[in-house]
Scaffold this active site. Sequence first.
Site, PDB file in Angstrom:
ATOM      1  N   HIS A   1       0.839  -1.204   0.000  1.00  0.00           N
ATOM      2  CA  HIS A   1       0.000   0.000   0.000  1.00  0.00           C
ATOM      3  C   HIS A   1       0.875   1.256   0.000  1.00  0.00           C
ATOM      4  CE1 HIS A   1      -3.151  -2.653   2.207  1.00  0.00           C
ATOM      5  NE2 HIS A   1      -3.588  -2.484   0.973  1.00  0.00           N
TER       6      HIS A   1
ATOM      7  N   SER B   1      -2.912  -7.858   2.712  1.00  0.00           N
ATOM      8  CA  SER B   1      -3.254  -7.720   4.135  1.00  0.00           C
ATOM      9  C   SER B   1      -3.696  -9.065   4.689  1.00  0.00           C
ATOM     10  CB  SER B   1      -4.380  -6.703   4.314  1.00  0.00           C
ATOM     11  OG  SER B   1      -3.996  -5.441   3.855  1.00  0.00           O
TER      12      SER B   1
HETATM   13  P1  ADP Z   1      -9.857  -3.788  -0.683  1.00  0.00           P
HETATM   14  O1  ADP Z   1     -10.615  -4.538   0.355  1.00  0.00           O
HETATM   15  O2  ADP Z   1     -10.530  -2.555  -1.148  1.00  0.00           O
HETATM   16  O3  ADP Z   1      -9.314  -4.603  -1.815  1.00  0.00           O
HETATM   17  P2  ADP Z   1      -7.157  -3.589   0.316  1.00  0.00           P
HETATM   18  O4  ADP Z   1      -6.705  -2.825   1.499  1.00  0.00           O
HETATM   19  O5  ADP Z   1      -6.924  -5.048   0.316  1.00  0.00           O
HETATM   20  O6  ADP Z   1      -8.666  -3.204   0.166  1.00  0.00           O
HETATM   21  O7  ADP Z   1      -6.505  -2.988  -0.978  1.00  0.00           O
HETATM   22  C1  ADP Z   1      -6.686  -1.663  -1.379  1.00  0.00           C
HETATM   23  C2  ADP Z   1      -6.075  -1.491  -2.744  1.00  0.00           C
HETATM   24  O8  ADP Z   1      -4.676  -1.667  -2.662  1.00  0.00           O
HETATM   25  C3  ADP Z   1      -6.558  -2.502  -3.786  1.00  0.00           C
HETATM   26  O9  ADP Z   1      -6.634  -1.865  -5.041  1.00  0.00           O
HETATM   27  C4  ADP Z   1      -5.469  -3.534  -3.803  1.00  0.00           C
HETATM   28  O10 ADP Z   1      -5.382  -4.154  -5.081  1.00  0.00           O
HETATM   29  C5  ADP Z   1      -4.265  -2.687  -3.539  1.00  0.00           C
HETATM   30  N1  ADP Z   1      -3.191  -3.469  -2.912  1.00  0.00           N
HETATM   31  C6  ADP Z   1      -3.249  -4.255  -1.835  1.00  0.00           C
HETATM   32  N2  ADP Z   1      -2.055  -4.822  -1.569  1.00  0.00           N
HETATM   33  C7  ADP Z   1      -1.217  -4.374  -2.527  1.00  0.00           C
HETATM   34  C8  ADP Z   1       0.140  -4.611  -2.840  1.00  0.00           C
HETATM   35  N3  ADP Z   1       0.896  -5.464  -2.148  1.00  0.00           N
HETATM   36  N4  ADP Z   1       0.654  -3.972  -3.898  1.00  0.00           N
HETATM   37  C9  ADP Z   1      -0.124  -3.154  -4.635  1.00  0.00           C
HETATM   38  N5  ADP Z   1      -1.395  -2.898  -4.419  1.00  0.00           N
HETATM   39  C10 ADP Z   1      -1.955  -3.493  -3.380  1.00  0.00           C
END
Ligand code: ADP
Length: 162
Positions: A18, A130
């Site tokens: 993130h 996550s």
């Molecule tokens: P959501 O429940 O909305 O998917 P997340 O917190 O899991 O929430 O992810 C938020 C955004 O960040 C999403 O677009 C996800 O694809 C992106 N994301 C999560 N982890 C990573 C990572 N390791 N690298 C790049 N983008 C990520």
Amino acid sequence: MPRRAVYPGSFDPLTNGHLDLIERSLRLFDELIVAVVSNPEKRGSLFTTAERVEMIREATEGRKGLQIMSFDGLLVDFVARVGARAIIRGLRAVSDFEYEFQMALMNRHLREEIETVFLMPHEAYSYLSSRLVKEVASLGASVTGLVPPGVEKRLAEKFARR
Ligand code: ADP
């Protein structure tokens, strides 16, 4: 007019993937709002909305152009309300594509003027989520290097209490 984007997500918890996306977004936009989805405990988040917001604030303190907020309801309405024109989402692997594609098109259907921008993280974070971080931490393994130190500490506290 400053170019403003919203990066929405659960951030349960914030990972270095993130953070990588936050930095990349700030190279493209003047202002970024990280928007934490405020879901009542029922959706099974490990951290409360307030905790998730706090961890992001801690990890990004002093970063210019960045604001952390929480929201509920329709994402595109939030984006319009804060005067942003773009939604940032991350694409790690092909497996993210289908869901993200559907959501981007639905959001465009709801508000045509808002564009979704997809960014790819550094390869080192392509397999980071996550969900996996929580799983690894819950089993007592180290998540050093995968999450900021503040998040690591809170994960340890959370799972020590269980
Ligand atoms: P959501 O429940 O909305 O998917 P997340 O917190 O899991 O929430 O992810 C938020 C955004 O960040 C999403 O677009 C996800 O694809 C992106 N994301 C999560 N982890 C990573 C990572 N390791 N690298 C790049 N983008 C990520």
